[in-house]
Scaffold this active site. Sequence first.
Site, mmCIF file in Angstrom:
data_model
loop_
_atom_site.group_PDB
_atom_site.id
_atom_site.type_symbol
_atom_site.label_atom_id
_atom_site.label_comp_id
_atom_site.label_asym_id
_atom_site.label_seq_id
_atom_site.Cartn_x
_atom_site.Cartn_y
_atom_site.Cartn_z
ATOM 1 N N LYS A 17 2.002 -3.429 6.500
ATOM 2 C CA LYS A 17 2.329 -3.671 5.085
ATOM 3 C C LYS A 17 3.833 -3.570 4.873
ATOM 4 C CE LYS A 17 -1.683 -4.467 3.277
ATOM 5 N NZ LYS A 17 -1.977 -5.768 2.672
ATOM 6 N N TYR A 44 -1.723 0.145 10.159
ATOM 7 C CA TYR A 44 -1.984 -0.510 8.873
ATOM 8 C C TYR A 44 -0.761 -0.402 7.959
ATOM 9 C CZ TYR A 44 -3.633 -1.035 4.116
ATOM 10 O OH TYR A 44 -3.752 -1.419 2.806
ATOM 11 N N SER A 48 0.822 -1.203 0.000
ATOM 12 C CA SER A 48 0.000 0.000 0.000
ATOM 13 C C SER A 48 0.856 1.253 0.000
ATOM 14 C CB SER A 48 -0.861 -0.014 1.265
ATOM 15 O OG SER A 48 -1.450 1.242 1.464
HETATM 16 C C1 UD1 Z 1 -6.892 4.392 1.327
HETATM 17 C C2 UD1 Z 1 -7.106 3.225 2.258
HETATM 18 C C3 UD1 Z 1 -5.865 2.502 2.584
HETATM 19 C C4 UD1 Z 1 -4.964 2.360 1.403
HETATM 20 C C5 UD1 Z 1 -4.704 3.731 0.834
HETATM 21 C C6 UD1 Z 1 -3.701 3.724 -0.282
HETATM 22 C C7 UD1 Z 1 -8.773 3.200 4.081
HETATM 23 C C8 UD1 Z 1 -9.301 3.918 5.252
HETATM 24 N N1 UD1 Z 1 -7.706 3.751 3.478
HETATM 25 O O1 UD1 Z 1 -6.426 5.467 2.035
HETATM 26 O O2 UD1 Z 1 -6.199 1.229 3.037
HETATM 27 O O3 UD1 Z 1 -3.767 1.788 1.760
HETATM 28 O O4 UD1 Z 1 -5.948 4.167 0.347
HETATM 29 O O5 UD1 Z 1 -3.314 5.042 -0.522
HETATM 30 O O6 UD1 Z 1 -9.304 2.190 3.726
HETATM 31 N N2 UD1 Z 1 -12.442 11.318 2.797
HETATM 32 C C9 UD1 Z 1 -13.405 12.233 3.168
HETATM 33 N N3 UD1 Z 1 -14.615 11.769 3.566
HETATM 34 C C10 UD1 Z 1 -14.926 10.438 3.597
HETATM 35 C C11 UD1 Z 1 -13.939 9.506 3.202
HETATM 36 C C12 UD1 Z 1 -12.713 9.983 2.810
HETATM 37 O O7 UD1 Z 1 -13.168 13.451 3.157
HETATM 38 O O8 UD1 Z 1 -16.061 10.079 3.974
HETATM 39 C C13 UD1 Z 1 -11.133 11.821 2.358
HETATM 40 C C14 UD1 Z 1 -9.994 11.361 3.243
HETATM 41 O O9 UD1 Z 1 -9.788 12.258 4.293
HETATM 42 C C15 UD1 Z 1 -8.837 11.338 2.238
HETATM 43 C C16 UD1 Z 1 -9.507 10.989 0.914
HETATM 44 O O10 UD1 Z 1 -10.879 11.264 1.076
HETATM 45 O O11 UD1 Z 1 -8.287 12.601 2.147
HETATM 46 C C17 UD1 Z 1 -9.346 9.519 0.543
HETATM 47 O O12 UD1 Z 1 -9.742 8.743 1.659
HETATM 48 P P1 UD1 Z 1 -9.954 7.155 1.581
HETATM 49 O O13 UD1 Z 1 -10.807 6.832 0.418
HETATM 50 O O14 UD1 Z 1 -10.380 6.686 2.927
HETATM 51 O O15 UD1 Z 1 -8.505 6.615 1.233
HETATM 52 P P2 UD1 Z 1 -7.119 6.866 1.999
HETATM 53 O O16 UD1 Z 1 -7.307 7.207 3.406
HETATM 54 O O17 UD1 Z 1 -6.350 7.800 1.148
#
Ligand code: UD1
Length: 342
Positions: free
Chosen positions: A143, A139, A115
């Site tokens: 990895k 996490y 990851s």
């Molecule tokens: C995700 C995965 C991680 C993986 C990584 C690879 C999770 C929590 N994270 O991380 O396993 O290794 O990709 O880069 O499963 N966001 C919002 N609102 C929401 C959800 C997300 O604002 O409801 C924002 C988050 O703050 C972040 C972005 O969207 O800035 C992406 O979030 P997310 O889709 O959870 O992925 P990552 O945390 O980047």
Amino acid sequence: MLVTGGAGYIGSHTTRQLIDAGYELTVVDTLYSGHRWAIPEKVDFHQLDAGDVDGMARLLEKGQIEAVIHFAGHIVVPESVRNPAKYYRNNVIASMNLIGACRQSGVGLFVFSSSAAVYGNPEKVPVSEEMTTLPINPYGRTKLITEWNLRDVAASSQSSAGGAFRYIALRYFNVAGARFDGTLGQATPEATHLIKVACETALGKRDSLAIFGTDYDTPDGTCIRDYIHVEDLATAHLDALQYLADGGSSETLNCGYGRGYSVREVLATVRSVSGVDFPIIETARRPGDAPQLIADNRRILEVLGWLPQHDELKEICRTAWKWERRYQDHSPAAPVQSTELG
Ligand code: UD1
């Protein structure tokens, strides 16, 4: 080929591509977060923990497995902070057991789901493979530990009697989207990923979507990520297998497109493809989020000859949205059978 976690999101897409390419497969999955329906009936399937030493040894020692693709693992960052032991058990110890079982039974090729979380908060983007790995949550650390384990086992195998062991570790960036024929997509319960959550909100399964932080040092104040279509990621696994089978040496490779989109850009795209102006609220930062994560992908393009086909945010969101709509109309026990998306 043996695939662990083949009933999960990325595992099931890769499994389908492997079958289409003519590979013979054994799939193991605990079905903790995966679904039996995500694996075609005809596949040799075992409900089994990838870290179950005896169970895996029995499968591997049949002597017909040439390579293992190891997807099985827990992936929810906030949960890893609350319950690190669960992550160390499943992502580190189980992986170690599996790698050990491969060594025992002479399986010499291994593809591992790592990851971008191993980078933590990179000092600059795009981030390349040789940049410092400093994960900021359990996490990411689990990895990275498995990457180290693979590296050490591969190095020691060169001088051991057990035969050579070579691997590819793919550092996934933000995986999203669904299969174009509408038969597979992300079905993880209580998903936390942005595009999945946005699609669920557009469908009315959630009241609103919260943006976690609007005060980052980025053009629109929200975090930037490199979103990659799950079908392109699946293809990278087939390329990795071919590369190893052709005698390629062990590598750790970023798997992303090399460009980023902000949270606001993603949400605008999901609103546009769904036609639903779902409610969005702005909240505080989520602990552990890096402001920007974008892959320097030159190495995977060069080493594997990977040819991404779906580098378009709209396409990623459109397939995710169509899957979400179909998925809600079908219980997990009654998988989507249609080959055509509506
Ligand atoms: C995700 C995965 C991680 C993986 C990584 C690879 C999770 C929590 N994270 O991380 O396993 O290794 O990709 O880069 O499963 N966001 C919002 N609102 C929401 C959800 C997300 O604002 O409801 C924002 C988050 O703050 C972040 C972005 O969207 O800035 C992406 O979030 P997310 O889709 O959870 O992925 P990552 O945390 O980047």
